[in-house]
Design a protein around this motif. Structure first.
Motif, mmCIF file in Angstrom:
data_model
loop_
_atom_site.group_PDB
_atom_site.id
_atom_site.type_symbol
_atom_site.label_atom_id
_atom_site.label_comp_id
_atom_site.label_asym_id
_atom_site.label_seq_id
_atom_site.Cartn_x
_atom_site.Cartn_y
_atom_site.Cartn_z
ATOM 1 N N ILE A 8 0.828 -1.205 0.000
ATOM 2 C CA ILE A 8 0.000 0.000 0.000
ATOM 3 C C ILE A 8 0.862 1.255 0.000
ATOM 4 O O ILE A 8 0.652 2.173 -0.798
ATOM 5 N N THR A 9 1.853 1.326 0.893
ATOM 6 C CA THR A 9 2.622 2.558 1.065
ATOM 7 C C THR A 9 3.866 2.609 0.189
ATOM 8 O O THR A 9 4.354 3.686 -0.112
ATOM 9 N N GLN B 103 2.916 12.870 9.682
ATOM 10 C CA GLN B 103 2.992 13.803 8.550
ATOM 11 C C GLN B 103 3.663 13.136 7.346
ATOM 12 O O GLN B 103 3.302 13.431 6.201
ATOM 13 N N ASP B 104 4.655 12.248 7.592
ATOM 14 C CA ASP B 104 5.321 11.549 6.485
ATOM 15 C C ASP B 104 4.343 10.628 5.760
ATOM 16 O O ASP B 104 4.363 10.521 4.533
ATOM 17 N N LEU C 80 2.215 10.956 1.604
ATOM 18 C CA LEU C 80 2.101 9.970 0.518
ATOM 19 C C LEU C 80 0.715 9.984 -0.114
ATOM 20 O O LEU C 80 0.528 9.446 -1.200
ATOM 21 N N THR C 81 -0.279 10.558 0.573
ATOM 22 C CA THR C 81 -1.659 10.528 0.097
ATOM 23 C C THR C 81 -1.930 11.663 -0.868
ATOM 24 O O THR C 81 -1.098 12.565 -1.063
ATOM 25 N N ILE D 233 -3.088 6.688 -2.819
ATOM 26 C CA ILE D 233 -1.651 6.536 -2.602
ATOM 27 C C ILE D 233 -1.082 5.814 -3.813
ATOM 28 O O ILE D 233 -1.504 4.708 -4.129
ATOM 29 N N SER D 234 -0.154 6.469 -4.489
ATOM 30 C CA SER D 234 0.481 5.897 -5.702
ATOM 31 C C SER D 234 -0.555 5.489 -6.734
ATOM 32 O O SER D 234 -0.444 4.435 -7.367
ATOM 33 N N GLY D 235 -1.612 6.321 -6.906
ATOM 34 C CA GLY D 235 -2.619 6.064 -7.921
ATOM 35 C C GLY D 235 -3.644 5.010 -7.562
ATOM 36 O O GLY D 235 -4.463 4.638 -8.395
#
Length: 868
Positions: free
Chosen positions: A471-472, A483-484, A488-489, A527-529
């Protein structure tokens, strides 16, 4: 090893070929100082030795070059242990790149460390001598060693680098290096797009060979490369036509003659060419084959070909193979799994596959995933460290007890006994903790969600799992800030800040604070599309929120299916609206109009787009609009009206799209008409022939959409059907023909071997006191494995004496991969089943007993009054 190259020396004089005798002279000169006293047997060897002694061995500096040649010889002979003392006595200089590489290859180092050091040497050689063949051989050696150890991607990178390091005029070396690339890409562990690159490099090498002078070596290479290309087409891609072309090009290769004949027979059998397959098998003679392992492998494919031809049922030779290639084994296992083997043979097949998997595939996968296991190794080291600390504490306890033993022997003995038992309990407890942690990690990996605990200060405590990494895309979120993760979102900066503030506000507070702030937390983002759903859960301790559990789940597939389902519902609604329009109008008049509409559209398109005769085109469009208005086909009327306006305004750029839109809408109305045909059957249908004839135009259009021609539609009627039977069979004939055309031809339009001409037969005849209706086609037939898998997925099993295909007659069941105008909703066969129940009969879907295709057989009693 690195072979001596033939590039020019610094003084531009060509280097002579070094013979074994000259290497022996170098060896004796290095170790025994006997070089100048050797007696040489020929003038050529004397010249070579004089060149070695005078030009290379007369100074200490040139001793390194002699050491380089001798180390080449030893590595090529498989004796690296003899190279190490040479390298110790004469350590290689910075500019002796080949000698440096030989010394590293002789060391017993891990493969990745060897690759890293050799790459640095190759880069230095390329930078210092960009136009000499030094770096490329070194890089090719790295690629070969990595490939042998299962590091496929790394080996491909080094092979590419070897090609790039070659000068443009080194065409032969470029071709050989590209051949290494082709072999690396032809690997079953890679994805199909990467495997396709092997064909690209095979073709480039073959094109270069064909442009050279046809020497025996060049002709041999062409046949050998063509054979390897054929193996890729056959076992990686199942492209039998391409494999056959490549095998034809490999003909004439003496050592592979039997291999080529066996594989050509196998390809013919796969392509349904039994005559060619049998003729080719007659030329196969394996009795004189010397290689036993290869003989067993070829015998397997001979038996497999005979099984496919129906000439023999034995495949025993395929169940005892020792170590076939990976791609061949996968193809062989897939083929055998489709042959309905005996349970005993099937068990042997899977045991053989598992043995090969454990011995070959599993180590390769483990090597490829080595870098991904670093976190697990770290956790294991921590556990071992804790166990060592525990042991040290126990040892300290033993020391204390030993001092006590000096004072009181009895107490010391008892204490020793208790200490030993404590140590054993501690060790068992540590082992149980390790096993429990492994089980817990397995459970976490099995959950299709990513779990993260958010501590005060917005510190993340991640439960590492495969799904969280997917997922991440982050290897380690442990100790990172919230916050990190939010960065990613796809959330805006303001929304991210609100999320962090809300979670900071609830830490240390009661559940009421959570209820007030929960609505401000995001429920979903990207996240990442990919679409990721967030589930937030407070973790309480002593009545206050001490941390928050965040569960992340990838819902991209769910959203995609929802969109597809919505689109299918919208299409079904349109079809239902059009069907209502047809039924509320004059169905027979609508049917005649829709039957004439394709010819009208063809005339209109020809007049407007080819002849530019706008007057004729407007007249046809107006006629279509008027007829549609009369029949109350509103969407068709509006679309024809828009086309008529376009013709009047003479906008040539928008005319063709309008014509295409009207044609597509007409086809949709035609499909809707096919669905209501069963509701308009009346006294005009007096026989089975009339019933089938009225569906012929729609059947032709349905097949033509996939490029299939209706070859024949034969009706054989050996009994007189009552009006009630004809009315009941109207739905049966409609849906049976539509289903046979769709699943037998239209949905298989892109498959190889699909017939270009469709043939149907409908026959009705008596069988004792039963009436029988049989519909046959020559289409793709039934996919029994797919039917059984779907039935088992729905928890359905046939009753004794019944077949798995009866599952298809349940409502909502379909084997189509996607919804079309006429397939995919699970309606057609369920309608047939209900109609047959009205006749108190039975329906079966079987394989065609007269050839390829399927057969629908319906039986119902003839003696009783069914209509009553």
């Amino acid at each position: 090893m690195i072979l001596p190259h033939s590039s020019a020396r610094a003084d531009a004089e060509p280097e002579p070929r070094i013979s074994d005798y000259t290497i022996l002279a170098a060896e004796r000169f290095i170790w025994m100082d006997e070089g100048p006293n050797l007696t040489l047997s020929t003038d050529t060897e004397s010249q070579q030795f004089k060149w070695v002694m005078d030009d290379r061995l007369q100074t200490p500096e040139n001793l390194y070059l002699a050491s380089s040649y001798y180390s080449n010889y030893l590595l090529d002979s498989g004796r690296p242990e003899l190279v190490r003392p040479i390298c110790q006595r004469y350590p290689p200089k910075p500019d002796h790149h080949q000698y440096q590489a030989n010394c590293i290859l002789a060391e017993d180092l891990p493969i990745m460390e060897t690759a890293q050091r050799l790459e640095a040497i190759a880069d230095a050689a390329q930078k210092q001598f960009p136009n000499r063949l030094i770096a490329s051989p070194i890089l090719n050696v790295i690629g070969a060693r990595l490939s042998n150890k299962g590091h496929v991607h790394e080996s491909i990178r080094f092979y590419k680098k070897a090609v790039e390091a070659l000068p443009a005029d080194a065409e032969f070396d470029i071709a050989e290096s590209k051949l290494n690339l082709a072999f690396s890409y032809a690997n079953s562990l890679l994805s199909e797009p990467m495997q396709r690159l092997s064909v690209k490099y095979y073709n480039e090498v073959l094109d270069w060979y064909k442009k050279q002078e046809p020497t025996p070596y060049i002709l041999y290479q062409i046949k050998w490369v063509s054979y390897n290309k054929a193996i890729g087409h056959l076992f990686l891609f199942s492209e039998y036509d391409e494999a056959l072309k490549a095998l034809d090009a490999a003909e004439g290769h003496e050592s592979l003659a039997m291999d080529i004949k066996v594989f050509k027979a196998y390809v013919f059998a796969k392509n349904k060419q039994p005559l060619e397959a049998r003729n080719t098998l007659k030329m196969v003679n394996l009795k004189s084959y010397g290689d036993k392992e290869r003989l067993a492998f070829l015998s397997c494919y001979v038996d497999l070909t005979k099984r496919l031809l129906g000439d023999s049922m034995s495949v025993q030779s395929c169940l005892n193979l020792e170590s076939p290639q990976m791609d061949v084994l996968l193809d062989l296992t897939d083929t055998l799994s489709q042959l309905n083997l005996e349970p005993r043979d099937e068990n042997r097949m899977w045991r053989s596959f598992y043995h090969f998997f454990s011995k070959h595939l599993k180590p390769d996968f483990q090597n490829s995933m080595a870098t991904a296991s670093s976190e697990a190794e770290l956790q294991q080291e921590k556990a071992e460290s804790r166990l060592k600390d525990l042991k040290l504490k126990n040892l300290s306890l033993y020391q204390d007890l030993s001092y006590a033993m000096i004072a009181v022997a009895v107490v010391c003995g008892l204490a020793l006994f208790l200490a030993i038992r404590s140590w054993r309990e501690s060790r068992r407890h540590a082992q149980e903790m390790s096993a429990g942690k492994a089980r817990l990690q397995h459970i976490v990996d099995s959950i299709e969600e990513g779990l993260i605990v958010i501590r005060p200060g917005m510190i993340l405590e991640a439960e590492e799992s495969r799904h969280l990494l997917d997922i991440t895309g982050q290897k380690n979120l442990q100790g990172a800030k919230l916050q990190d993760l939010m960065a990613l979102t796809g959330l805006s900066a303001d929304r991210q800040a609100i999320t962090v503030q809300c979670l900071e506000a609830v830490m240390g507070e009661s559940e009421l604070s959570w209820e007030l702030n929960q609505s401000n937390l995001p429920a979903e983002s990207q996240i990442s599309g990919r679409d990721i759903a967030f589930y937030w859960q407070p973790l309480l301790g002593h009545g206050v929120i001490q941390s928050v559990l965040l569960v992340m789940r990838d819902v991209t597939t769910i959203h995609t299916l929802e969109k597809q389902s919505q689109k299918a519902r919208e299409q079904a609604d349109h079809m239902l609206d059009y069907a209502r329009e047809i039924l509320s109008s004059h169905p027979r008049a609508v049917g005649r109009f829709l039957g004439e509409l394709p010819q009208l559209m063809q005339n209109l398109s020809h007049a407007a787009l080819v002849q530019k005769d706008m007057s004729t085109a407007k007249r046809i469009a107006h006629s279509i609009k008027g007829t549609a208005r009369t029949l109350r086909l509103h969407d068709l009327q509006n679309k024809a009206h828009q086309l008529e306006d376009e013709l009047r305004s003479d906008h040539g750029g928008r005319l063709e799209p309008r014509v295409d839109e009207l044609r597509a809408l007409a086809e949709t109305y035609t499909a809707a008409m096919q669905h209501v045909l069963g509701h308009i059957t009346d006294v005009d249908v007096r026989s089975l022939f009339d019933l089938v004839a009225q569906h012929k135009p729609a059947l032709e259009r349905q097949l033509a959409s996939a490029g299939v021609r209706l070859g024949s539609l034969v009706v054989e009627e050996s009994l007189s059907l009552s009006r009630f039977e004809l009315k009941t069979l109207a739905d049966v004939v409609l849906h049976a023909l539509t289903n046979a055309a769709d699943h037998g031809f239209v949905l298989r339009a892109h498959e190889k071997g699909r017939p270009s001409e469709a043939r149907f037969s409908v026959s009705a005849f008596p069988r004792g006191d039963q009436h029988v209706l049989v519909l046959r086609d020559n289409g793709a037939g039934l996919d029994h494995q797919k039917i059984q898998e779907q039935a088992q997925k729905h928890g359905w099993k046939p009753e004794p004496g019944h077949s798995w295909s009866e599952f298809l007659f349940l409502e909502g069941v379909s084997t189509a991969d996607h919804v079309t105008v006429t397939s995919g909703r699970g309606v057609g066969l369920s309608v047939i089943g209900k109609s047959v129940q009205t006749l108190h009969g039975r329906v079966q879907l079987l394989d065609n007993d007269q050839g390829p295709g399927s057969m629908l057989e319906i039986t119902w009693p003839a003696a009783r009054d069914i209509a009553a």
